[in-house]
Design a protein around this motif. Structure first.
Motif, short mmCIF file in Angstrom:
data_model
loop_
_atom_site.label_atom_id
_atom_site.label_comp_id
_atom_site.label_asym_id
_atom_site.label_seq_id
_atom_site.Cartn_x
_atom_site.Cartn_y
_atom_site.Cartn_z
N SER A 11 0.85 -1.19 0.00
CA SER A 11 0.00 0.00 0.00
C SER A 11 0.88 1.24 0.00
O SER A 11 2.02 1.21 0.45
N THR A 13 0.29 5.40 0.97
CA THR A 13 -0.59 6.44 1.46
C THR A 13 0.13 7.78 1.44
O THR A 13 1.29 7.87 1.86
N LYS A 22 -5.06 7.11 -0.04
CA LYS A 22 -4.45 5.79 -0.26
C LYS A 22 -4.38 5.56 -1.77
O LYS A 22 -5.36 5.17 -2.40
N ASN A 25 -3.62 0.28 -2.76
CA ASN A 25 -4.36 -0.35 -1.68
C ASN A 25 -4.20 -1.87 -1.71
O ASN A 25 -4.83 -2.58 -2.49
N ARG A 221 -6.48 -0.27 -6.59
CA ARG A 221 -6.49 -1.73 -6.50
C ARG A 221 -6.34 -2.36 -7.87
O ARG A 221 -6.75 -1.78 -8.89
#
Length: 244
Positions: A11, A13, A22, A25, A221
């Motif tokens: 991830s 951020t 974010k 992810n 994603r």
């Protein structure tokens, strides 16, 4: 087959003015040696951020990343920089050539940061990759004297000169007209046939279909991971012909 590159629950951020964004992810991903992967998705979905993580230009907030058996998560900034200079080749949308250096000098540049290489060796390796991308005849020209397609070929040569384990390309045809874009995509296909590992970010579905494997992102994603059946079938046919 052992993965050349492996992400495990990675991830990223970003914090700006107390706002947490974010960008990546919980992505898990493997890329094997010799694969040609296209990474696509809408603007802002995290494609370029993921490419920056893969290229060690940035580090993940969470998760683990292995590149050629190196656990990147545990390395210092200097160690990541050393691996980046030796094992990763970059091709950018805006070419990023230095205007007051010749084509040959631009391609030589990555090797000048490596110790133990003589100028003669560096120059020879640069000339070899320029011939590979059909730009040897322009080695003494400056970037401003080249077309966009020619500049991108020089950028590809610069990415190849350190004999990287993987080539990362961020929208490599984004600043090119259709003719020059086709020329660069054909060059990537040639490099792939010769065994290069390539990961290319693109917003163009037609360009993505030129790769052997397509990844699609949405809101940080990975939502799709598919093999290009046309490329796969062509590869099988070629192997069958060679075997026969």
């Amino acid at each position: 087959m052992k993965a050349l590159l492996k992400l495990n629950d990675v991830s990223k951020t970003f914090l700006t003015e107390d706002i947490e964004t974010k960008a990546i992810n919980d992505i898990s991903l493997e890329i094997n040696k010799g694969e040609y992967v296209a990474l696509s998705g809408q603007s802002g979905c995290g494609k370029s951020t993921l490419l920056s993580l893969l290229g060690l230009l940035d580090s993940p907030t969470a998760g683990q990343y292995w590149l050629a058996d190196n656990d990147i998560s545990s390395l210092s900034r200097n160690q990541r920089a050393e691996i980046r200079s030796k094992e990763i080749g970059f091709v950018f949308q805006s070419f990023n050539l230095i205007s007051d250096l010749t084509v040959l000098e631009n391609v030589m540049l990555p090797l000048t940061y490596q110790s133990g290489l003589s100028k003669a060796v560096i120059e020879n390796r640069a000339k070899v990759v320029l011939e590979k991308v059909e730009m040897g005849h322009r080695k003494n020209h400056f970037p401003s004297q080249l077309s966009g397609g020619q500049q991108q070929r020089v950028a590809v040569a610069r990415a190849l000169v350190n004999e990287p384990k993987i080539i990362l390309a961020d929208e490599p045809t984004g600043n090119l007209d259709s003719k020059n874009a086709e020329s660069v995509l054909q060059l990537f296909e040639q490099l792939h046939r010769e065994g290069a590992t390539i990961c290319m970010v693109t917003h163009d579905p037609a360009s993505a279909k030129r790769a052997s494997r397509c990844l699609e992102m949405f809101d940080g994603r990975l939502i799709k991971d598919s093999i290009n059946s046309t490329i796969k079938n062509n590869a099988v046919s070629t192997l069958e012909v060679a075997a026969g």
